[in-house]
Motif scaffolding. Structure first.
Motif, PDB file in Angstrom:
ATOM      1  N   GLN A 184       5.493   1.303  -2.400  1.00 35.97           N
ATOM      2  CA  GLN A 184       4.056   1.060  -1.635  1.00 35.97           C
ATOM      3  C   GLN A 184       3.849   1.891  -0.233  1.00 35.97           C
ATOM      4  O   GLN A 184       5.140   1.934  -0.045  1.00 35.97           O
ATOM      5  CB  GLN A 184       4.079  -0.726  -1.066  1.00 35.97           C
ATOM      6  CG  GLN A 184       4.220  -1.488  -2.470  1.00 35.97           C
ATOM      7  CD  GLN A 184       3.347  -1.124  -3.813  1.00 35.97           C
ATOM      8  OE1 GLN A 184       2.148  -1.079  -3.236  1.00 35.97           O
ATOM      9  NE2 GLN A 184       3.914  -1.262  -4.824  1.00 35.97           N
ATOM     10  N   GLY A 185       2.572   2.312   0.085  1.00 41.72           N
ATOM     11  CA  GLY A 185       2.649   2.501   1.168  1.00 41.72           C
ATOM     12  C   GLY A 185       2.604   1.759   1.883  1.00 41.72           C
ATOM     13  O   GLY A 185       2.957   0.368   1.722  1.00 41.72           O
ATOM     14  N   PRO A 186       2.388   2.039   3.697  1.00 37.48           N
ATOM     15  CA  PRO A 186       2.140   1.233   4.563  1.00 37.48           C
ATOM     16  C   PRO A 186       1.239   0.186   4.457  1.00 37.48           C
ATOM     17  O   PRO A 186      -0.160   0.376   4.156  1.00 37.48           O
ATOM     18  CB  PRO A 186       2.388   2.081   5.922  1.00 37.48           C
ATOM     19  CG  PRO A 186       3.129   3.663   5.187  1.00 37.48           C
ATOM     20  CD  PRO A 186       2.511   3.639   3.635  1.00 37.48           C
ATOM     21  N   PHE A 215      -0.769  -2.273   7.349  1.00 35.48           N
ATOM     22  CA  PHE A 215      -0.863  -2.937   9.102  1.00 35.48           C
ATOM     23  C   PHE A 215      -1.097  -4.435   8.974  1.00 35.48           C
ATOM     24  O   PHE A 215      -1.408  -4.934   8.272  1.00 35.48           O
ATOM     25  CB  PHE A 215      -2.490  -2.237   8.836  1.00 35.48           C
ATOM     26  CG  PHE A 215      -2.832  -2.329  10.159  1.00 35.48           C
ATOM     27  CD1 PHE A 215      -3.950  -3.610  10.419  1.00 35.48           C
ATOM     28  CD2 PHE A 215      -2.519  -2.244  10.939  1.00 35.48           C
ATOM     29  CE1 PHE A 215      -4.198  -3.880  11.872  1.00 35.48           C
ATOM     30  CE2 PHE A 215      -2.817  -1.976  12.607  1.00 35.48           C
ATOM     31  CZ  PHE A 215      -3.567  -3.651  12.779  1.00 35.48           C
ATOM     32  N   PHE A 246       4.716   7.980  14.272  1.00 35.22           N
ATOM     33  CA  PHE A 246       5.409   7.082  13.350  1.00 35.22           C
ATOM     34  C   PHE A 246       6.587   6.783  14.206  1.00 35.22           C
ATOM     35  O   PHE A 246       7.494   8.048  14.422  1.00 35.22           O
ATOM     36  CB  PHE A 246       5.330   6.764  11.658  1.00 35.22           C
ATOM     37  CG  PHE A 246       3.813   6.158  11.670  1.00 35.22           C
ATOM     38  CD1 PHE A 246       2.818   6.681  11.585  1.00 35.22           C
ATOM     39  CD2 PHE A 246       4.390   4.617  10.833  1.00 35.22           C
ATOM     40  CE1 PHE A 246       2.037   6.337  11.214  1.00 35.22           C
ATOM     41  CE2 PHE A 246       3.435   4.570  10.821  1.00 35.22           C
ATOM     42  CZ  PHE A 246       1.300   5.184  10.638  1.00 35.22           C
ATOM     43  N   GLY A 247       7.277   5.956  14.063  1.00 34.47           N
ATOM     44  CA  GLY A 247       8.963   6.031  13.762  1.00 34.47           C
ATOM     45  C   GLY A 247      10.016   5.685  12.986  1.00 34.47           C
ATOM     46  O   GLY A 247       8.977   5.886  11.841  1.00 34.47           O
ATOM     47  N   PRO A 248      11.221   6.332  12.809  1.00 31.53           N
ATOM     48  CA  PRO A 248      12.055   6.190  11.619  1.00 31.53           C
ATOM     49  C   PRO A 248      11.309   5.197  11.614  1.00 31.53           C
ATOM     50  O   PRO A 248      12.327   4.799   9.830  1.00 31.53           O
ATOM     51  CB  PRO A 248      12.696   6.777  12.209  1.00 31.53           C
ATOM     52  CG  PRO A 248      12.720   5.852  13.579  1.00 31.53           C
ATOM     53  CD  PRO A 248      11.883   6.436  13.925  1.00 31.53           C
ATOM     54  N   GLY A 282       9.483   8.324   9.451  1.00 27.87           N
ATOM     55  CA  GLY A 282       8.352   7.395   9.559  1.00 27.87           C
ATOM     56  C   GLY A 282       7.400   8.784   8.821  1.00 27.87           C
ATOM     57  O   GLY A 282       7.650  10.045   9.114  1.00 27.87           O
ATOM     58  N   SER A 312       0.948   0.291  17.167  1.00 26.56           N
ATOM     59  CA  SER A 312       0.446  -0.499  15.414  1.00 26.56           C
ATOM     60  C   SER A 312       2.143  -0.937  14.377  1.00 26.56           C
ATOM     61  O   SER A 312       2.914   0.446  15.119  1.00 26.56           O
ATOM     62  CB  SER A 312       0.311   0.215  14.830  1.00 26.56           C
ATOM     63  OG  SER A 312      -1.285   0.343  15.380  1.00 26.56           O
ATOM     64  N   PHE A 352       0.737  10.850   1.829  1.00 25.94           N
ATOM     65  CA  PHE A 352       0.105   9.747   1.642  1.00 25.94           C
ATOM     66  C   PHE A 352      -1.505   9.620   2.014  1.00 25.94           C
ATOM     67  O   PHE A 352      -1.353  10.643   2.507  1.00 25.94           O
ATOM     68  CB  PHE A 352       0.784   7.654   2.394  1.00 25.94           C
ATOM     69  CG  PHE A 352       2.154   7.504   2.463  1.00 25.94           C
ATOM     70  CD1 PHE A 352       2.968   8.142   3.098  1.00 25.94           C
ATOM     71  CD2 PHE A 352       1.402   6.729   0.934  1.00 25.94           C
ATOM     72  CE1 PHE A 352       3.970   7.288   2.088  1.00 25.94           C
ATOM     73  CE2 PHE A 352       2.980   5.494   0.949  1.00 25.94           C
ATOM     74  CZ  PHE A 352       4.319   6.821   1.446  1.00 25.94           C
ATOM     75  N   LEU A 363      10.784  -1.507   4.533  1.00 29.29           N
ATOM     76  CA  LEU A 363      10.360  -1.079   5.496  1.00 29.29           C
ATOM     77  C   LEU A 363       9.751  -1.411   7.028  1.00 29.29           C
ATOM     78  O   LEU A 363       8.537  -0.951   6.395  1.00 29.29           O
ATOM     79  CB  LEU A 363      10.427   0.663   5.537  1.00 29.29           C
ATOM     80  CG  LEU A 363      11.046   1.586   6.330  1.00 29.29           C
ATOM     81  CD1 LEU A 363      12.024   1.441   7.251  1.00 29.29           C
ATOM     82  CD2 LEU A 363      10.538   2.826   5.970  1.00 29.29           C
ATOM     83  N   LEU A 421       7.475  -0.393   9.858  1.00 35.75           N
ATOM     84  CA  LEU A 421       7.186   0.788  10.555  1.00 35.75           C
ATOM     85  C   LEU A 421       6.153   0.719  11.907  1.00 35.75           C
ATOM     86  O   LEU A 421       5.527  -0.460  12.320  1.00 35.75           O
ATOM     87  CB  LEU A 421       6.624   2.141  10.599  1.00 35.75           C
ATOM     88  CG  LEU A 421       7.067   2.454   8.588  1.00 35.75           C
ATOM     89  CD1 LEU A 421       5.961   3.156   7.777  1.00 35.75           C
ATOM     90  CD2 LEU A 421       8.480   3.858   9.125  1.00 35.75           C
ATOM     91  N   GLN A 448       6.404  -1.317   5.089  1.00 35.59           N
ATOM     92  CA  GLN A 448       6.071   0.009   3.551  1.00 35.59           C
ATOM     93  C   GLN A 448       7.402  -1.062   2.636  1.00 35.59           C
ATOM     94  O   GLN A 448       8.037  -1.122   3.204  1.00 35.59           O
ATOM     95  CB  GLN A 448       7.036   0.648   3.778  1.00 35.59           C
ATOM     96  CG  GLN A 448       6.207   1.922   2.680  1.00 35.59           C
ATOM     97  CD  GLN A 448       6.896   3.227   3.099  1.00 35.59           C
ATOM     98  OE1 GLN A 448       6.753   3.788   3.992  1.00 35.59           O
ATOM     99  NE2 GLN A 448       6.338   4.667   1.894  1.00 35.59           N
ATOM    100  N   GLN A 455      -2.246  -4.714  15.531  1.00 40.45           N
ATOM    101  CA  GLN A 455      -1.736  -3.443  16.827  1.00 40.45           C
ATOM    102  C   GLN A 455      -2.212  -4.125  17.907  1.00 40.45           C
ATOM    103  O   GLN A 455      -2.886  -5.536  18.335  1.00 40.45           O
ATOM    104  CB  GLN A 455      -3.184  -2.534  16.648  1.00 40.45           C
ATOM    105  CG  GLN A 455      -3.445  -1.261  17.614  1.00 40.45           C
ATOM    106  CD  GLN A 455      -4.624  -1.086  17.435  1.00 40.45           C
ATOM    107  OE1 GLN A 455      -5.510  -0.939  17.666  1.00 40.45           O
ATOM    108  NE2 GLN A 455      -4.727   0.677  16.634  1.00 40.45           N
ATOM    109  N   GLY A 467      -2.227   4.350   0.288  1.00 41.75           N
ATOM    110  CA  GLY A 467      -2.315   4.711  -1.111  1.00 41.75           C
ATOM    111  C   GLY A 467      -0.722   3.930  -0.535  1.00 41.75           C
ATOM    112  O   GLY A 467       0.217   4.146   0.106  1.00 41.75           O
ATOM    113  N   TYR A 483       3.420  -1.465  10.731  1.00 41.63           N
ATOM    114  CA  TYR A 483       3.157  -1.399   9.598  1.00 41.63           C
ATOM    115  C   TYR A 483       4.505  -1.807   8.826  1.00 41.63           C
ATOM    116  O   TYR A 483       5.568  -1.896   8.718  1.00 41.63           O
ATOM    117  CB  TYR A 483       3.132  -0.008   8.621  1.00 41.63           C
ATOM    118  CG  TYR A 483       1.197   0.030   9.388  1.00 41.63           C
ATOM    119  CD1 TYR A 483       1.638   1.263  10.806  1.00 41.63           C
ATOM    120  CD2 TYR A 483       0.491   0.239   8.616  1.00 41.63           C
ATOM    121  CE1 TYR A 483       0.136   1.494  11.377  1.00 41.63           C
ATOM    122  CE2 TYR A 483       0.060   1.400   9.236  1.00 41.63           C
ATOM    123  CZ  TYR A 483      -0.438   1.431  10.750  1.00 41.63           C
ATOM    124  OH  TYR A 483      -1.606   2.217  11.461  1.00 41.63           O
TER     125      TYR A 483
END
Lengths: 115, 115
Positions: free
Chosen positions: A41-43, A45, A106-108, B43, A33, B89, A88, A90, A37, A48, B106, A35
């Protein structure tokens, strides 16, 4: 055991250019998946991939496209870059047979800056 | 339209005390709720989750409470440690096992635990 890896770490592009980001999932994972960011803000989507096909998509324009390879790695492509694409990015992988958010790793991330 | 709200952008707590992070949501279709923790340059990592059939889930120092009627959940960390300093989050999912990755995050709450 390597976790989720992403490349490159940082990237600077100019408006109108195209960019490709890469992701290698955690060993044993077959679902990837993506994302976005944005700052503060939050990631969010994007989409996928499973079995080399896009399975779900968030509210992102067609300028965002992807691909999954037979080895489960994935690419995110963004065309006609806008300043607002700076974020960013992700990548998260999970094993399909379990699914669910708690199995997502998650990756960095790749930091994309559009000038 | 924000489906998930974390109204406190930041929280500062003394080491050893309780940290309480709050999250409100609007979509009654959410049936599974996750918390992720994110350190700089890394991440997000899965922390704890709760299904809508429960009102509490505990894992060591971390407890999540769910109030479905109020569409509210909270994460309690007791006792707080300096290593807990990160961005947290809240991420509901609308079909655990079905959506397989369509998490809605969020904006996050930055927790600082002071020694």
């Amino acid at each position: 055991d390597a976790g989720v890896t992403q490349s490159p770490t940082h990237l600077i592009k100019t408006r109108g250019q195209q960019v490709t980001l890469r992701c290698s999932p955690k060993s044993g994972h077959d679902t990837v998946s993506w994302y976005q960011q944005a700052l503060g803000q939050g990631p969010q989507f994007i989409f996928q991939y499973y079995e080399e096909e896009e399975r779900q998509r968030g509210n992102f324009p067609d300028r965002f496209s992807g691909h999954q390879f037979p080895n489960y790695s994935s690419e995110l492509n963004v065309n006609a870059l806008l300043l607002g694409d700076s974020a960013l990015y992700l990548c998260a992988s999970s094993p399909r047979e379990r699914g669910g958010g708690d199995t997502q790793y998650f990756g960095p991330g790749t930091r994309l800056t559009v000038l | 339209d924000q489906q998930v709200k974390q109204n406190s952008p930041s929280l500062s707590v003394q080491e050893g005390r309780i940290s309480i992070l709050n999250c409100d949501y609007t979509n009654s279709m959410f049936d599974y709720f996750l918390w992720y923790k994110k350190y700089p340059a890394e991440g997000p990592t899965f922390l704890i989750s709760i299904s809508s059939i429960k009102d509490k889930n505990e894992d060591g120092r971390f407890t999540v409470f769910l109030n479905k009627s109020a569409k509210h959940l909270s994460l309690h960390i007791v006792p707080s440690q300096p290593g807990d300093s990160a961005v947290y989050f809240c991420a509901p999912a609308d079909n655990y096992g079905g959506s397989q990755g369509n998490l809605i995050f969020g904006k996050g709450t930055k927790l600082s635990v002071k020694p």
